[in-house]
Design an enzyme around this catalytic site. Structure first.
Site, PDB file in Angstrom:
ATOM      1  N   ASP A   1      58.862  55.118  58.511  1.00 47.50           N
ATOM      2  CA  ASP A   1      59.182  56.429  59.094  1.00 47.50           C
ATOM      3  C   ASP A   1      60.301  56.245  60.124  1.00 47.50           C
ATOM      4  O   ASP A   1      60.080  55.707  61.202  1.00 47.50           O
ATOM      5  CB  ASP A   1      57.936  57.019  59.753  1.00 47.50           C
ATOM      6  CG  ASP A   1      58.127  58.453  60.203  1.00 47.50           C
ATOM      7  OD1 ASP A   1      59.285  58.885  60.375  1.00 47.50           O
ATOM      8  OD2 ASP A   1      57.120  59.150  60.395  1.00 47.50           O
TER       9      ASP A   1
ATOM     10  N   HIS B   1      58.341  59.698  56.382  1.00 47.36           N
ATOM     11  CA  HIS B   1      57.753  60.583  57.389  1.00 47.36           C
ATOM     12  C   HIS B   1      56.696  61.529  56.847  1.00 47.36           C
ATOM     13  O   HIS B   1      55.640  61.693  57.445  1.00 47.36           O
ATOM     14  CB  HIS B   1      58.861  61.381  58.081  1.00 47.36           C
ATOM     15  CG  HIS B   1      58.368  62.252  59.192  1.00 47.36           C
ATOM     16  ND1 HIS B   1      57.622  61.766  60.243  1.00 47.36           N
ATOM     17  CD2 HIS B   1      58.502  63.587  59.426  1.00 47.36           C
ATOM     18  CE1 HIS B   1      57.330  62.744  61.078  1.00 47.36           C
ATOM     19  NE2 HIS B   1      57.835  63.864  60.599  1.00 47.36           N
TER      20      HIS B   1
ATOM     21  N   SER C   1      53.672  65.607  62.535  1.00 50.47           N
ATOM     22  CA  SER C   1      54.909  65.452  63.298  1.00 50.47           C
ATOM     23  C   SER C   1      54.809  66.181  64.641  1.00 50.47           C
ATOM     24  O   SER C   1      53.901  65.920  65.426  1.00 50.47           O
ATOM     25  CB  SER C   1      56.087  65.947  62.452  1.00 50.47           C
ATOM     26  OG  SER C   1      57.316  65.506  62.981  1.00 50.47           O
TER      27      SER C   1
END
Length: 267
Positions: free
Chosen positions: A212, A242, A107
């Site tokens: 996601d 995610h 991320s």
């Protein structure tokens, strides 16, 4: 369970809390760069899987995150966090000078890892990017508001496993408050720098969940397409959300990651 060892490393903005997991005879080093608002302790399972592949794992809590000091989720320049990754690499390779280094970023941590790799490719044997914030990110639209609204991360966007969301909500080391304006500006600046930076010539694996919603695959692809080199590989997992390392198919994901790293280290 493999217990982690706690370390402290002097970073650019303060002392970083670092977790270390290791086997008796490590053959390579894995550095893990965690995502926004979370901390290295959420990577216990990941570290255990990597140790089984003979990794020595180091994972810092970025400044302002987890057990590291600083205002929560606040930084004015992503380069400070990227510099911390280099400090960690130097620290661990000073102790293990013959071991190759693989950087794994998730991320926001994937954004930091991508930028680090652009700046320090010679120090890495491979790079793994999990659901990385690259290209564009819809969360940056919050900068258009005079006051940043309180829009906490929805736990159901993390994984199809409801226990992951419940653990996330109950984790006191996770930040559950609003985004900080300075941090969002720093992310925006970092994305622009990555878009204008060099391609990645080292073996690179991009993994992403098809569903996601927090970091949409299509947005990340606009950044990936700017930096992908000749040794670039990708896996997009159908219906996954995610946090691929916490998803219902996490064993499949980890097998793909370990196989990629094995090929990269043996090439």
């Amino acid at each position: 369970m493999i217990e982690s060892t706690d370390r402290e490393v002097a970073g650019s903005l303060g002392t970083l809390a670092v977790r270390e997991w290791s086997s008796d005879n490590p053959g390579w080093i894995a550095l893990i760069s965690h995502g926004y608002g979370e901390h290295s302790g959420r990577y216990q399972w990941v570290a255990e899987q990597l140790v089984q592949s003979r990794a020595l794992v180091w994972a810092p809590d970025h400044i302002g995150h987890g057990r590291s000091p600083g205002d929560r989720v606040y930084y004015e320049d992503a380069e400070a966090l990227i510099a911390d990754l280099e400090v960690l690499r130097r620290e661990v390779t000073a102790q293990h000078p013959d071991l190759p280094v693989v950087l794994i970023g998730h991320s926001m941590g994937g954004m930091l890892a991508a930028r680090y790799a652009q700046e320090h490719q010679r120090h890495l044997a491979a790079l793994v990017l999990s659901g990385p914030v690259l290209g564009t990110w819809h969360v940056l639209d919050l900068l258009e508001h005079d006051e940043i609204p309180d829009t906490p991360i929805e736990p159901t966007t993390l994984s199809r496993d409801p226990e992951v969301g419940a653990a996330y909500l109950g984790d006191e080391l996770v930040w559950h408050g609003p985004f900080k304006r300075a941090t969002l500006r720093a992310v925006d600046d970092c994305l622009l720098a990555i878009n204008e930076g060099p391609t990645l010539d080292i073996p690179t694996l991009w993994i992403h969940g098809e569903d996601d919603e927090l970091v949409p695959e299509a947005d990340t692809r606009t950044g990936i397409d700017r930096i992908r080199g000749n040794e670039f590989h990708e896996h997009i997992y159908p219906s996954a959300r995610h946090e691929l390392f916490n998803e219902t198919n996490k064993s499949e994901v980890m097998t793909d990651v370990r196989n990629f790293i094995g090929r990269a280290l043996n090439s």
